[in-house]
Structure formats: C-alpha cells, structure tokens
Design a protein around this motif. Structure first.
Motif, PDB file in Angstrom:
ATOM      1  N   ILE A  87       0.844  -1.198   0.000  1.00  0.00           N
ATOM      2  CA  ILE A  87       0.000   0.000   0.000  1.00  0.00           C
ATOM      3  C   ILE A  87       0.879   1.247   0.000  1.00  0.00           C
ATOM      4  O   ILE A  87       0.569   2.255  -0.647  1.00  0.00           O
ATOM      5  N   ALA A  88       2.005   1.188   0.742  1.00  0.00           N
ATOM      6  CA  ALA A  88       2.935   2.322   0.764  1.00  0.00           C
ATOM      7  C   ALA A  88       3.501   2.586  -0.622  1.00  0.00           C
ATOM      8  O   ALA A  88       3.681   3.744  -1.028  1.00  0.00           O
ATOM      9  N   ALA A  89       3.787   1.515  -1.379  1.00  0.00           N
ATOM     10  CA  ALA A  89       4.285   1.684  -2.741  1.00  0.00           C
ATOM     11  C   ALA A  89       3.230   2.336  -3.624  1.00  0.00           C
ATOM     12  O   ALA A  89       3.541   3.240  -4.420  1.00  0.00           O
ATOM     13  N   TYR A  90       1.982   1.902  -3.492  1.00  0.00           N
ATOM     14  CA  TYR A  90       0.906   2.512  -4.284  1.00  0.00           C
ATOM     15  C   TYR A  90       0.771   4.002  -3.965  1.00  0.00           C
ATOM     16  O   TYR A  90       0.696   4.840  -4.874  1.00  0.00           O
ATOM     17  N   MET A  91       0.773   4.329  -2.677  1.00  0.00           N
ATOM     18  CA  MET A  91       0.613   5.727  -2.285  1.00  0.00           C
ATOM     19  C   MET A  91       1.826   6.550  -2.690  1.00  0.00           C
ATOM     20  O   MET A  91       1.711   7.743  -2.981  1.00  0.00           O
ATOM     21  N   GLY A  92       3.011   5.923  -2.716  1.00  0.00           N
ATOM     22  CA  GLY A  92       4.190   6.631  -3.184  1.00  0.00           C
ATOM     23  C   GLY A  92       4.110   6.947  -4.659  1.00  0.00           C
ATOM     24  O   GLY A  92       4.450   8.052  -5.101  1.00  0.00           O
ATOM     25  N   ILE A  93       3.663   5.979  -5.459  1.00  0.00           N
ATOM     26  CA  ILE A  93       3.521   6.200  -6.902  1.00  0.00           C
ATOM     27  C   ILE A  93       2.505   7.295  -7.179  1.00  0.00           C
ATOM     28  O   ILE A  93       2.705   8.138  -8.058  1.00  0.00           O
ATOM     29  N   LYS A  94       1.431   7.311  -6.424  1.00  0.00           N
ATOM     30  CA  LYS A  94       0.383   8.318  -6.620  1.00  0.00           C
ATOM     31  C   LYS A  94       0.674   9.630  -5.910  1.00  0.00           C
ATOM     32  O   LYS A  94      -0.025  10.619  -6.106  1.00  0.00           O
ATOM     33  N   GLY A  95       1.713   9.643  -5.045  1.00  0.00           N
ATOM     34  CA  GLY A  95       2.047  10.863  -4.312  1.00  0.00           C
ATOM     35  C   GLY A  95       1.010  11.246  -3.285  1.00  0.00           C
ATOM     36  O   GLY A  95       0.742  12.439  -3.081  1.00  0.00           O
ATOM     37  N   LEU A  96       0.440  10.257  -2.600  1.00  0.00           N
ATOM     38  CA  LEU A  96      -0.629  10.515  -1.640  1.00  0.00           C
ATOM     39  C   LEU A  96      -0.063  10.737  -0.246  1.00  0.00           C
ATOM     40  O   LEU A  96       0.876  10.070   0.171  1.00  0.00           O
ATOM     41  N   ASN A  97      -0.667  11.662   0.470  1.00  0.00           N
ATOM     42  CA  ASN A  97      -0.256  11.991   1.834  1.00  0.00           C
ATOM     43  C   ASN A  97      -1.451  11.913   2.768  1.00  0.00           C
ATOM     44  O   ASN A  97      -2.599  12.031   2.324  1.00  0.00           O
ATOM     45  N   PRO A  98      -1.225  11.748   4.082  1.00  0.00           N
ATOM     46  CA  PRO A  98       0.083  11.634   4.735  1.00  0.00           C
ATOM     47  C   PRO A  98       0.721  10.277   4.492  1.00  0.00           C
ATOM     48  O   PRO A  98       0.048   9.328   4.096  1.00  0.00           O
ATOM     49  N   ALA A  99       2.039  10.209   4.731  1.00  0.00           N
ATOM     50  CA  ALA A  99       2.760   8.947   4.632  1.00  0.00           C
ATOM     51  C   ALA A  99       2.795   8.305   6.018  1.00  0.00           C
ATOM     52  O   ALA A  99       3.024   8.994   7.003  1.00  0.00           O
ATOM     53  N   GLY A 100       2.591   6.992   6.082  1.00  0.00           N
ATOM     54  CA  GLY A 100       2.457   6.395   7.403  1.00  0.00           C
ATOM     55  C   GLY A 100       3.088   5.030   7.580  1.00  0.00           C
ATOM     56  O   GLY A 100       2.724   4.319   8.504  1.00  0.00           O
ATOM     57  N   TYR A 101       4.001   4.650   6.704  1.00  0.00           N
ATOM     58  CA  TYR A 101       4.611   3.330   6.818  1.00  0.00           C
ATOM     59  C   TYR A 101       6.081   3.425   7.214  1.00  0.00           C
ATOM     60  O   TYR A 101       6.777   4.377   6.841  1.00  0.00           O
ATOM     61  N   ARG A 102       6.539   2.420   7.966  1.00  0.00           N
ATOM     62  CA  ARG A 102       7.934   2.310   8.379  1.00  0.00           C
ATOM     63  C   ARG A 102       8.602   1.177   7.620  1.00  0.00           C
ATOM     64  O   ARG A 102       7.939   0.236   7.191  1.00  0.00           O
ATOM     65  N   GLY A 103       9.931   1.276   7.482  1.00  0.00           N
ATOM     66  CA  GLY A 103      10.668   0.237   6.777  1.00  0.00           C
ATOM     67  C   GLY A 103      12.060   0.068   7.356  1.00  0.00           C
ATOM     68  O   GLY A 103      12.626   0.995   7.945  1.00  0.00           O
ATOM     69  N   PHE A 104      12.610  -1.135   7.206  1.00  0.00           N
ATOM     70  CA  PHE A 104      13.969  -1.427   7.660  1.00  0.00           C
ATOM     71  C   PHE A 104      14.976  -1.113   6.556  1.00  0.00           C
ATOM     72  O   PHE A 104      14.743  -1.437   5.389  1.00  0.00           O
ATOM     73  N   ILE A 105      16.086  -0.506   6.943  1.00  0.00           N
ATOM     74  CA  ILE A 105      17.187  -0.226   6.024  1.00  0.00           C
ATOM     75  C   ILE A 105      18.448  -0.876   6.575  1.00  0.00           C
ATOM     76  O   ILE A 105      18.886  -0.559   7.696  1.00  0.00           O
ATOM     77  N   SER A 106      19.010  -1.789   5.801  1.00  0.00           N
ATOM     78  CA  SER A 106      20.237  -2.469   6.215  1.00  0.00           C
ATOM     79  C   SER A 106      21.436  -1.721   5.647  1.00  0.00           C
ATOM     80  O   SER A 106      21.525  -1.495   4.438  1.00  0.00           O
ATOM     81  N   LEU A 107      22.366  -1.327   6.540  1.00  0.00           N
ATOM     82  CA  LEU A 107      23.533  -0.546   6.132  1.00  0.00           C
ATOM     83  C   LEU A 107      24.764  -1.410   5.891  1.00  0.00           C
ATOM     84  O   LEU A 107      25.765  -0.918   5.397  1.00  0.00           O
ATOM     85  N   ASP A 108      24.672  -2.674   6.250  1.00  0.00           N
ATOM     86  CA  ASP A 108      25.828  -3.571   6.110  1.00  0.00           C
ATOM     87  C   ASP A 108      25.310  -5.006   6.151  1.00  0.00           C
ATOM     88  O   ASP A 108      24.138  -5.252   6.410  1.00  0.00           O
ATOM     89  N   GLU A 109      26.193  -5.941   5.907  1.00  0.00           N
ATOM     90  CA  GLU A 109      25.825  -7.347   6.031  1.00  0.00           C
ATOM     91  C   GLU A 109      25.589  -7.736   7.482  1.00  0.00           C
ATOM     92  O   GLU A 109      24.930  -8.729   7.773  1.00  0.00           O
ATOM     93  N   ASP A 110      26.132  -6.959   8.388  1.00  0.00           N
ATOM     94  CA  ASP A 110      25.919  -7.187   9.806  1.00  0.00           C
ATOM     95  C   ASP A 110      24.465  -6.831  10.156  1.00  0.00           C
ATOM     96  O   ASP A 110      24.047  -5.675   9.989  1.00  0.00           O
ATOM     97  N   PRO A 111      23.633  -7.785  10.626  1.00  0.00           N
ATOM     98  CA  PRO A 111      22.218  -7.509  10.911  1.00  0.00           C
ATOM     99  C   PRO A 111      22.011  -6.406  11.941  1.00  0.00           C
ATOM    100  O   PRO A 111      20.960  -5.750  11.947  1.00  0.00           O
TER     101      PRO A 111
END
Length: 412
Positions: free
Chosen positions: A257-281
């Motif tokens: 749903i976050a991807a759909y709202m991002g493509i459409k540019g809909l606000n407010p944004a309300g989803y969280r996501g994990f970002i891995s900066l290294d192979e170390d978990p």
C-alpha cells in the motif's frame, strides 16, 4: 382605481402563493422509530441448500422465474432504537455489548434486490439505507464479480457515496457480529478503523463514490480495502484488493500500500521500513516516511506508452539496532538514503509488474495517456478494453529521490 386595486390584489396573491409550499414540508414525513436503520451490510455466497429454504417472495416458479445464477447470503446490521451511544461518555467496554445495540439478520436471495425484498418481508419497519456506513463483501463474491452489487447500490438514492465497501478474507458476515472492546457497534468500529487508517497514511481514501468513479474511468481500474477479522475481534488491513471489469483479480501485501501511495504521491505517509547498512544484521535502522510527492511523464515509444514516474519522499529516522550506527554522520545518512531509494524502486516495480500480470491498472496510467497523449489515445486505444489489453506491455521507469529530515534526539 379599479386597475390599481386589481394589481394590488394580484401582488398579494403572488406573495401568498410563495408561502404555500412552505406549509407542506411535513406531509410525507416518516418518523425515525418507523424506520429500520441499516448500518452495515455483508454479502457471502450461499450454499446449495439455500434455494430450498427461500420463500417465493419476489419470484414465482414458471410465472415470474428467478435468474439461474448462484445465490447469495445477505446480512444486515440494524440499529436498535435508543440503544446506540450518543456521546463518548456512553461508549466503551463498560457499556452494553454489541448484541444489545444492534440486530443482525441474514437472508438468502438470487440478487441483492431479491435478498432485500426477502428481508423486508420479515421486518415491520421500512428498511432505510441513509445511514449505511460499511458494505463487507467476501472474497469469493468479489472474485465472482460485483456488477450486481454496484448496480443496486448506485441506483439506491439513500446510499451515501461516503460509505465504505471492503473485501473480507473469508466470510463477510462475522464482521457484523463482531464485539470489539473499543466500540459497542461493530460497524462503527470498522468505519473508524478505515477512517483512521486514511488519517495515519496507511490507506488511500477509497470511499464508495471514489471506487465507482475509478471503475467508470476508461484508463483506470478500481480497488477496495482488503481486511481480515482477527482473534480478538479486531480488524487487520491486509492490503488492497484490485479489480478488472468489476471482478477481483488479486490483492497486495500491506506494505505494498505504501508503494501505491508513493507512486500516486498521496499523503500523509504512514509506513515504516527497515534499512540495512551492512551485512551485519545489527547495522539496521528503521525509517518512517512523512511526506510524498510524485510526477508522471509519458511518451510514445514504438507505439506503446513509456512512463517515467518521479517519486520524492521525506523520512525520519525512527530507530537503530546498534550504537555503532552514527546517525550524526553525513556518510551514514547518505547511505540510508541510497538504500531507501533502491528498496523503493524494487517495491514500486514489483507492485507494478504484479498489476500488469493481472491486467488491472489501479494507478490510472491510462488516464495520464488520455490527458497527456490525447492523439495517441484517440487513434490507438479509444476504449477501456483496448487499454486493458495494452497495459501488460507498457514500460514504466521509477526514479526515486529521498531525504532524511530528522534523526531524533538523545540525551548525552
């Protein structure tokens, strides 16, 4: 003198005639106690034994024969007069249970109108849909097609376009009998769940009127919220169910749903996501999107539309799993932004390919072709059916730009 008197009398007659319609304001009144106020409706498939149990109310064998199609089971949630809470002081777990505030009745029928007529035969008060808030449709019915539902509810002038229609994973009727602890009326709890999801940026606004509008567009297909009833009678938003020609073809995952709202540019944004900066978990952070914008560009390449979708998101840093991640370092922040871009491109591309496979353009790419390339549309497309056939072959490129605005505070 006679002419003046006649003109004066005519003026008074005209003034009095203007007041006459105001005196007839209550001639067709219907007291609220004489109405059966429907708050929610559920539609499920009926078993093979349903036809044996149905009375001949709206049809008669060999004289007014019923249509030869699968039967449906319709349940309605009717408000009990004087039992619905009127303010916050009366609501909550300490109040009465949902069984004491609403009345749920179910009937079977060949169509929606047939089922409603069967129900009206059992209730003394006239069914009133002016306060209908939620229509819950089972996934089986949605995959079979909503043409009959759309036709009936669109023709009914009492049904508000701000009501919600949702698709349930499993049967729809349990949603009308649920007993959530935060609300005495199950339909109102489901309504607040959907409304609050929109306010929190977890669901695009998709009222019944918006769904019908998207369904009617030549260059777009419709979608509905996809929900599931959990063990504690709470409702989980499982994703969005998307349609082709009024038939459900597939559903998304919740995060898509976050991807759909991002493509459409809909606000407010309300989803969280994990970002891995290294192979170390342990070197993983959680980011939270706060704002989105998008812009569509379309050009014709080899007789097919080619889209470039520019997406911009603002994010906040919510959490980090290790103290070794230095969030005051511009290098680390740039790494977060780059990894977020890659993840968003993959997610948006995956969702787009998924809808292409089903042939359901829920993004409205066809509407952008109609608006920005009208000559191509009028010469090569023209109809919704031709756009649905062309949609699996178009090309879309996603260009994502993201910025980390805030990293939070921590006492030293």
């Amino acid at each position: 003198m006679g002419t003046r008197r006649w003109i004066r009398s005519l003026k008074w007659l005209i003034v009095l005639s203007l007041f006459v319609p105001l005196l007839t304001g209550c001639w067709d009144r219907l007291e609220i106690e004489d109405r059966a106020i429907v708050l929610g409706v559920s539609i499920d498939e009926a078993g093979p034994e349903a036809e044996k149990k149905e009375d001949e109310i709206s049809h008669l064998h060999e004289k007014f024969p019923a249509p030869n199609k699968g039967m449906i089971r319709v349940a309605v949630q009717i408000a009990l007069p004087g039992k619905i809470p009127l303010g916050p002081g009366e609501s909550g777990a300490a109040g009465k249970s949902s069984a004491e505030t609403v009345w749920v009745i179910e009937v079977v029928g060949h169509t929606i109108d047939d089922a409603v007529m069967n129900l009206q035969q059992q209730i003394s008060s006239r069914l009133f849909f002016g306060h209908l808030r939620v229509i819950v449709v089972s996934e089986k019915i949605a995959r079979r097609g909503l043409q009959n539902l759309n036709d009936y509810f669109r023709r009914n002038p009492e049904v508000r376009r701000t009501a919600w229609m949702v698709v349930s994973k499993g049967k729809a009727e349990p949603f009308l009998r649920a007993a959530p602890k935060l609300e005495r009326v199950p339909t109102l709890y489901l309504l607040s769940t959907l409304d609050d999801a929109v306010k929190q940026g977890k669901l695009p606004n998709d009222f019944l009127g918006i769904y019908w509008s998207n369904e009617s567009k030549k260059g777009q297909d419709a979608f509905l919220p996809y929900i599931e009833l959990m063990k504690e009678q709470n409702v989980e938003l499982k994703g969005i169910a998307y349609f082709k020609n009024s038939k459900m073809v597939d559903s998304t995952e919740p995060f898509e749903i976050a991807a759909y709202m991002g493509i459409k540019g809909l606000n407010p944004a309300g989803y969280r996501g994990f970002i891995s900066l290294d192979e170390d978990p342990s070197k993983t952070v959680t980011i939270f999107a706060t704002h989105r914008m998008s812009r569509f560009e379309v050009k014709i390449v080899n007789d097919l539309p080619h889209f470039t979708v520019h997406i911009f998101t603002e994010t906040n840093l919510e959490e980090k799993l290790s103290e070794s991640v230095l969030t005051n370092s511009s290098k680390v922040l740039n790494k977060i932004e780059e990894e977020n871009k890659k993840s968003l491109v993959k997610t948006c591309t995956g969702l787009f390919k998924k809808t292409q496979k089903s042939g359901s353009d829920i993004f409205g790419f066809g509407e952008y072709v109609r608006a920005l390339q009208p000559r191509f549309w009028n010469d090569q497309v023209k109809t919704k059916e031709k756009w649905q056939a062309m949609y699996p072959h178009i090309e879309v490129e996603f260009v994502v730009n993201t910025e980390v605005r805030r990293v939070g505070m921590k006492a030293r």
